[in-house]
Scaffold this active site. Sequence first.
Site, PDB file in Angstrom:
ATOM      1  N   ILE A 187       0.835  -1.204   0.000  1.00 13.79           N
ATOM      2  CA  ILE A 187       0.000   0.000   0.000  1.00 13.79           C
ATOM      3  C   ILE A 187       0.870   1.254   0.000  1.00 13.79           C
ATOM      4  CG2 ILE A 187      -1.742   1.317   1.280  1.00 13.79           C
ATOM      5  CD1 ILE A 187      -2.829  -1.374   2.304  1.00 13.79           C
ATOM      6  N   CYS A 188       1.951   1.232   0.756  1.00 10.33           N
ATOM      7  CA  CYS A 188       2.838   2.406   0.825  1.00 10.33           C
ATOM      8  C   CYS A 188       3.527   2.653  -0.514  1.00 10.33           C
ATOM      9  CB  CYS A 188       3.868   2.227   1.938  1.00 10.33           C
ATOM     10  SG  CYS A 188       3.142   2.053   3.580  1.00 10.33           S
ATOM     11  N   SER A 189       3.955   1.581  -1.164  1.00  8.63           N
ATOM     12  CA  SER A 189       4.559   1.714  -2.494  1.00  8.63           C
ATOM     13  C   SER A 189       3.550   2.279  -3.486  1.00  8.63           C
ATOM     14  CB  SER A 189       5.055   0.357  -2.994  1.00  8.63           C
ATOM     15  OG  SER A 189       6.168  -0.064  -2.261  1.00  8.63           O
TER      16      SER A 189
END
Length: 164
Positions: free
Chosen positions: A57-59
């Site tokens: 999700i962060c990527s």
Amino acid sequence: MTTFLGNSVTFTGKQLQVGDIAKDFLLIATDLSQKSLKDFEGKKKVISVVPSIDTGICSKQTRTFNEELSELDNTVVITVSMDLPFAQKRWCSAEGLDNVILLSDFYDHSFGQDYALLMNEWHLLTRAVLILDEHNKVTYTEYVDNVNSDVDYEAAINAAKILP
């Protein structure tokens, strides 16, 4: 209430609100230089905050905002995490993204504390989006309720695009 991995988390400080003036910060760049809000003076800023650049999700959040907003005039997209600068640099290389501004709050957690983003129980930053105008006035905020979910990309992108 904010949750991370199904558990409630707490924060120190007060969340930024639309209309607030963002406090200056001191973060570490991937080349180990120090960066402050003043380094981006006169520019609109999209600050994408993630727990760790090495998660899916962060990527996705980092790639999405950079793909959608990096071409806006007088605008910088900054991703902040608690990852070490070495890990951030490795991620940029692995993803083939050379122009991403990744900054780390690993050193003293002051950004997370000042902006009410530091999850006390995990010593990681929560997921959020902050948009500042050229004078560091907050024009948009999203602090997610469930750290394991996406931000509202459409709302944040639209908020960044309508800044004069």
